[in-house]
Write a protein that holds these residues in place. Structure first.
Motif, PDB file in Angstrom:
ATOM      1  N   LEU A  53       0.857  -1.184   0.000  1.00  0.00           N
ATOM      2  CA  LEU A  53       0.000   0.000   0.000  1.00  0.00           C
ATOM      3  C   LEU A  53       0.895   1.236   0.000  1.00  0.00           C
ATOM      4  O   LEU A  53       1.261   1.773   1.047  1.00  0.00           O
ATOM      5  CB  LEU A  53      -0.906  -0.014   1.231  1.00  0.00           C
ATOM      6  CG  LEU A  53      -1.861   1.173   1.397  1.00  0.00           C
ATOM      7  CD1 LEU A  53      -2.820   1.281   0.219  1.00  0.00           C
ATOM      8  CD2 LEU A  53      -2.639   1.062   2.708  1.00  0.00           C
ATOM      9  N   ILE A  54       1.263   1.673  -1.208  1.00  0.00           N
ATOM     10  CA  ILE A  54       2.123   2.843  -1.362  1.00  0.00           C
ATOM     11  C   ILE A  54       1.442   3.770  -2.371  1.00  0.00           C
ATOM     12  O   ILE A  54       1.889   3.930  -3.511  1.00  0.00           O
ATOM     13  CB  ILE A  54       3.535   2.444  -1.828  1.00  0.00           C
ATOM     14  CG1 ILE A  54       4.087   1.319  -0.938  1.00  0.00           C
ATOM     15  CG2 ILE A  54       4.478   3.639  -1.803  1.00  0.00           C
ATOM     16  CD1 ILE A  54       5.389   0.736  -1.423  1.00  0.00           C
ATOM     17  N   PRO A  55       0.316   4.360  -1.984  1.00  0.00           N
ATOM     18  CA  PRO A  55      -0.475   5.147  -2.937  1.00  0.00           C
ATOM     19  C   PRO A  55       0.148   6.506  -3.213  1.00  0.00           C
ATOM     20  O   PRO A  55       0.757   7.122  -2.332  1.00  0.00           O
ATOM     21  CB  PRO A  55      -1.817   5.311  -2.217  1.00  0.00           C
ATOM     22  CG  PRO A  55      -1.455   5.283  -0.761  1.00  0.00           C
ATOM     23  CD  PRO A  55      -0.294   4.329  -0.658  1.00  0.00           C
ATOM     24  N   GLY A  56      -0.015   6.988  -4.446  1.00  0.00           N
ATOM     25  CA  GLY A  56       0.373   8.350  -4.771  1.00  0.00           C
ATOM     26  C   GLY A  56      -0.652   9.324  -4.222  1.00  0.00           C
ATOM     27  O   GLY A  56      -1.663   8.930  -3.629  1.00  0.00           O
ATOM     28  N   SER A  57      -0.426  10.603  -4.432  1.00  0.00           N
ATOM     29  CA  SER A  57      -1.331  11.607  -3.896  1.00  0.00           C
ATOM     30  C   SER A  57      -2.729  11.480  -4.491  1.00  0.00           C
ATOM     31  O   SER A  57      -3.735  11.668  -3.800  1.00  0.00           O
ATOM     32  CB  SER A  57      -0.764  13.010  -4.156  1.00  0.00           C
ATOM     33  OG  SER A  57      -0.562  13.227  -5.551  1.00  0.00           O
ATOM     34  N   GLU A  58      -2.813  11.129  -5.814  1.00  0.00           N
ATOM     35  CA  GLU A  58      -4.127  10.994  -6.454  1.00  0.00           C
ATOM     36  C   GLU A  58      -4.921   9.855  -5.826  1.00  0.00           C
ATOM     37  O   GLU A  58      -6.116  10.003  -5.533  1.00  0.00           O
ATOM     38  CB  GLU A  58      -3.973  10.742  -7.957  1.00  0.00           C
ATOM     39  CG  GLU A  58      -3.257  11.840  -8.723  1.00  0.00           C
ATOM     40  CD  GLU A  58      -1.749  11.623  -8.780  1.00  0.00           C
ATOM     41  OE1 GLU A  58      -1.238  10.761  -8.008  1.00  0.00           O
ATOM     42  OE2 GLU A  58      -1.097  12.301  -9.575  1.00  0.00           O
TER      43      GLU A  58
ATOM     44  N   VAL B 109     -12.173  -5.974  -9.946  1.00  0.00           N
ATOM     45  CA  VAL B 109     -10.969  -6.160 -10.754  1.00  0.00           C
ATOM     46  C   VAL B 109     -10.116  -7.209 -10.065  1.00  0.00           C
ATOM     47  O   VAL B 109      -9.881  -7.127  -8.853  1.00  0.00           O
ATOM     48  CB  VAL B 109     -10.166  -4.851 -10.914  1.00  0.00           C
ATOM     49  CG1 VAL B 109      -8.786  -5.148 -11.504  1.00  0.00           C
ATOM     50  CG2 VAL B 109     -10.900  -3.864 -11.813  1.00  0.00           C
ATOM     51  N   VAL B 110      -9.687  -8.200 -10.810  1.00  0.00           N
ATOM     52  CA  VAL B 110      -8.748  -9.214 -10.315  1.00  0.00           C
ATOM     53  C   VAL B 110      -7.581  -9.229 -11.281  1.00  0.00           C
ATOM     54  O   VAL B 110      -7.774  -9.342 -12.494  1.00  0.00           O
ATOM     55  CB  VAL B 110      -9.398 -10.608 -10.258  1.00  0.00           C
ATOM     56  CG1 VAL B 110      -8.401 -11.640  -9.725  1.00  0.00           C
ATOM     57  CG2 VAL B 110     -10.660 -10.590  -9.399  1.00  0.00           C
ATOM     58  N   GLY B 111      -6.372  -9.087 -10.746  1.00  0.00           N
ATOM     59  CA  GLY B 111      -5.239  -9.058 -11.659  1.00  0.00           C
ATOM     60  C   GLY B 111      -3.909  -9.075 -10.953  1.00  0.00           C
ATOM     61  O   GLY B 111      -3.768  -9.668  -9.869  1.00  0.00           O
ATOM     62  N   THR B 112      -2.932  -8.404 -11.551  1.00  0.00           N
ATOM     63  CA  THR B 112      -1.540  -8.451 -11.081  1.00  0.00           C
ATOM     64  C   THR B 112      -1.058  -7.109 -10.546  1.00  0.00           C
ATOM     65  O   THR B 112       0.097  -6.980 -10.164  1.00  0.00           O
ATOM     66  CB  THR B 112      -0.617  -8.863 -12.239  1.00  0.00           C
ATOM     67  OG1 THR B 112      -0.588  -7.813 -13.225  1.00  0.00           O
ATOM     68  CG2 THR B 112      -1.092 -10.142 -12.907  1.00  0.00           C
ATOM     69  N   ILE B 113      -1.931  -6.103 -10.504  1.00  0.00           N
ATOM     70  CA  ILE B 113      -1.498  -4.711 -10.298  1.00  0.00           C
ATOM     71  C   ILE B 113      -1.528  -4.317  -8.832  1.00  0.00           C
ATOM     72  O   ILE B 113      -2.596  -4.224  -8.205  1.00  0.00           O
ATOM     73  CB  ILE B 113      -2.372  -3.755 -11.128  1.00  0.00           C
ATOM     74  CG1 ILE B 113      -2.403  -4.210 -12.590  1.00  0.00           C
ATOM     75  CG2 ILE B 113      -1.846  -2.324 -11.028  1.00  0.00           C
ATOM     76  CD1 ILE B 113      -3.465  -3.531 -13.430  1.00  0.00           C
ATOM     77  N   ASN B 114      -0.356  -4.065  -8.256  1.00  0.00           N
ATOM     78  CA  ASN B 114      -0.225  -3.626  -6.875  1.00  0.00           C
ATOM     79  C   ASN B 114      -0.460  -2.120  -6.767  1.00  0.00           C
ATOM     80  O   ASN B 114      -0.410  -1.389  -7.749  1.00  0.00           O
ATOM     81  CB  ASN B 114       1.184  -3.933  -6.345  1.00  0.00           C
ATOM     82  CG  ASN B 114       1.474  -5.413  -6.314  1.00  0.00           C
ATOM     83  OD1 ASN B 114       0.641  -6.215  -5.899  1.00  0.00           O
ATOM     84  ND2 ASN B 114       2.665  -5.794  -6.756  1.00  0.00           N
ATOM     85  N   LEU B 115      -0.647  -1.661  -5.536  1.00  0.00           N
ATOM     86  CA  LEU B 115      -0.788  -0.227  -5.284  1.00  0.00           C
ATOM     87  C   LEU B 115       0.572   0.363  -4.915  1.00  0.00           C
ATOM     88  O   LEU B 115       0.771   0.878  -3.807  1.00  0.00           O
ATOM     89  CB  LEU B 115      -1.815   0.031  -4.176  1.00  0.00           C
ATOM     90  CG  LEU B 115      -3.270  -0.216  -4.551  1.00  0.00           C
ATOM     91  CD1 LEU B 115      -4.191   0.070  -3.370  1.00  0.00           C
ATOM     92  CD2 LEU B 115      -3.678   0.639  -5.738  1.00  0.00           C
ATOM     93  N   ASP B 116       1.524   0.269  -5.834  1.00  0.00           N
ATOM     94  CA  ASP B 116       2.818   0.905  -5.632  1.00  0.00           C
ATOM     95  C   ASP B 116       3.296   1.472  -6.969  1.00  0.00           C
ATOM     96  O   ASP B 116       2.736   1.188  -8.024  1.00  0.00           O
ATOM     97  CB  ASP B 116       3.848  -0.061  -5.031  1.00  0.00           C
ATOM     98  CG  ASP B 116       4.166  -1.250  -5.935  1.00  0.00           C
ATOM     99  OD1 ASP B 116       3.729  -1.264  -7.103  1.00  0.00           O
ATOM    100  OD2 ASP B 116       4.856  -2.176  -5.480  1.00  0.00           O
ATOM    101  N   TYR B 117       4.329   2.292  -6.914  1.00  0.00           N
ATOM    102  CA  TYR B 117       4.775   3.014  -8.106  1.00  0.00           C
ATOM    103  C   TYR B 117       5.232   2.059  -9.206  1.00  0.00           C
ATOM    104  O   TYR B 117       4.903   2.256 -10.385  1.00  0.00           O
ATOM    105  CB  TYR B 117       5.917   3.970  -7.731  1.00  0.00           C
ATOM    106  CG  TYR B 117       6.377   4.798  -8.912  1.00  0.00           C
ATOM    107  CD1 TYR B 117       5.718   5.970  -9.267  1.00  0.00           C
ATOM    108  CD2 TYR B 117       7.466   4.404  -9.688  1.00  0.00           C
ATOM    109  CE1 TYR B 117       6.123   6.723 -10.359  1.00  0.00           C
ATOM    110  CE2 TYR B 117       7.877   5.150 -10.783  1.00  0.00           C
ATOM    111  CZ  TYR B 117       7.204   6.308 -11.110  1.00  0.00           C
ATOM    112  OH  TYR B 117       7.602   7.041 -12.198  1.00  0.00           O
TER     113      TYR B 117
END
Length: 525
Positions: A383-388, A455-463
């Motif tokens: 969990l490394i979200p950007g500002s958006e 959504v199910v997939g491979t995409i983490n919440l990091d840069y």
């Protein structure tokens, strides 16, 4: 001792050592030059300022710019060579040109059924608008759901996965970030060998850096000896020109163009809990049947053609035998028959890549958060979200949406987990609920919203996942698997610890400063 020796003297360790030696030798030389001549100091300052201005003008994320500008201006002797060695966030021009041409070619093979689009517009203009973004900017069409099944763990998925591989009659395509010999991979390879001997075309893509500590050197020879075609993406070369930022993080399995899998699971024993490194490994996967599989087939073939540099007659892999890949969907346009089983759902597989500055993976997530009216439930290992993303999550929670995020209770990367924890306070203060999965590590990457979207997939919440890697996922609207994702999340909540505002609030001065440094350097980790 053998395991320790392999870690100490393996390709990855030696490669990193070579890179470090080259880098620090360059820094040492620059430092001595700078120290010996005051005029060189001025040159370094000028170069640092000009390089910072150059970075500021690049079409990359603001957070990434800030990280490099801070490092370059504060430590120019270290930061300047580091940027030239490791700072490339985008593909090279040549790669971009070659992959761009292939992307355009393969996008032309994916023709959307206009009747399906119109049906979704009538059923839900909001869902149709969200889907249209994926169609227009990721170049992947919308399909009627024929059959979807969500699996809440790797061990639940594994038997069905093997069963489907055994059913192959024409081809099997596998594309994974990590593969490691063991119970899971050995069972899969045994089936692939048998199928290859019987005349089934078997192709495998693996990421070289992802597998560098898990696969023996030149493992492709093992595949080749069994009749399995294999290639590695972006091979790791430990020299000063090394570019490791862009990885193939996708997880794709396609059987005969009629069955596809994606999700968080790789092909190694921890993903089915045959071994336990970080407690119980919680992962997820989705199985799909029907016309939507064509999107994953073309996704695989596009990457295969890029790596091999060879063209391919993709029409022969389309499930409609005897008709071209372009003609088959077009001929069916307007039929709009209800799939077997009476399903009323829709599915849209999609891929994301660093070829452009369109952050499809993140925008799909943001669109879901912004459309939520009741709840948003999220599985993510990092969990490394950007500002958006942070703003969207907090605004949704402040608007009365039940926003819940589940992260690991036992981390696989301690530094990254510290960075994850640094975001707890601002999110919880904004009304977002954070859960630690106490049995172990969460590797699932799933969103579920309002009982209608998932959504199910491979995409983490990091840069890295949102901006640098090749990724994939499946967008679902009222599909059978949507409520299965919700049920899985709520069941996991029962085993998890809800992080309180007091726990998230760290008052220690030095810890707060360390969090600040981690956030500033987050895009570089």
């Amino acid at each position: 001792m053998r395991h320790l020796a392999n870690k100490l003297f393996g390709n990855f360790t030696l490669g990193i050592l070579i890179i470090c030696l080259q880098f620090f030798w360059l820094v040492y030389m620059l430092y001595n030059t700078k120290a010996a001549n005051s005029a060189i100091n001025i040159v370094f300052i000028v170069v640092a300022v000009l390089l910072s201005l150059h970075i500021a003008n690049k079409e990359i994320r603001t957070a990434y710019k800030l990280s490099w500008i801070f490092l370059i201006l504060s430590l120019p002797v270290f930061g300047i060579p580091a940027f030239f060695l490791f700072g490339r966030s985008e593909l090279t021009r040549r790669t971009r040109r070659e992959m761009g041409a292939l992307a355009e070619e393969f996008a032309g093979l994916r023709v959307e059924d206009a009747a399906v689009r119109e049906a979704l517009k009538k059923e839900s203009p909001d869902a149709a608008q969200h889907s249209k973004y994926i169609t227009d900017y990721a170049k992947f069409p919308l399909y009627r759901e024929e059959a979807t099944e969500y699996f809440p763990s790797g061990e639940a998925l594994f038997p069905r996965f093997l069963e489907d591989l055994k059913s192959a009659e024409q081809f099997i395509f596998l594309e994974y970030f990590i593969m490691e010999p063991g119970e899971m991979l050995d069972a899969i390879v045994a089936i692939l060998e048998e199928k290859a001997k019987s005349g089934v075309l078997v192709r495998v893509i693996y990421d070289d850096v992802g597998c560098i500590r898990t696969l023996p050197p030149k493992y492709f020879r093992t595949f080749a000896s069994s009749g399995i075609e294999s290639v590695s993406f972006n091979p790791f070369r430990p020299f000063l020109s090394v570019i490791m930022n862009n990885r193939d993080h996708r997880k794709i399995a396609v059987v005969d163009g009629r069955i596809a899998y994606t999700g968080g699971f790789n092909l190694a024993d921890e993903y089915i809990n045959a071994t336990r490194r970080f407690g119980y490994w919680k992962d997820a996967g989705i199985r799909m049947e029907g016309a939507c599989v064509w999107s994953f087939t073309t996704m695989f073939l596009e990457m295969w053609c890029y790596i091999t540099g060879k063209g391919e007659d993709c029409g022969k892999y389309h499930p409609h035998a005897g008709r071209s890949a372009e003609a088959a969907p077009a001929e069916e346009a307007g039929e709009e028959e209800m799939p077997a089983g009476g399903s009323k759902g829709y599915i849209q597989p999609y891929g994301d890549s660093p070829m452009d500055y369109e952050y499809v993976g993140e925008n799909v997530y943001l669109n879901l958060i912004n459309r939520a009216r009741d709840y948003v439930y999220i599985f993510t290992p990092y969990l490394i979200p950007g500002s958006e993303m942070t703003t969207a999550l907090v605004n949704a929670a402040k608007s009365g949406v039940d926003v819940r995020i589940m992260v690991p209770g036992i981390p696989d990367k301690k530094m990254v987990y510290l960075l994850t924890q640094s975001y707890f306070s601002v999110l919880i203060r904004g009304g977002v609920k954070i859960y630690r999965y106490t049995p172990g590590f969460v590797h699932s990457k799933c969103f579920v919203v309002d009982d209608v979207y998932a959504v199910v997939g491979t995409i983490n919440l990091d840069y890295r996942s949102l901006c640098l890697h090749f990724e994939c996922g499946a967008f679902l609207y009222r599909a059978h698997a949507v409520l299965q994702v919700k049920e899985d999340f709520l069941a996991a909540v029962e085993e998890s610890h809800s992080v309180t505002a007091e726990e998230a609030r760290n008052r220690h001065f030095f810890i707060r400063q360390f969090y600040g440094v981690l956030k500033l350097m987050a895009p570089l980790l």
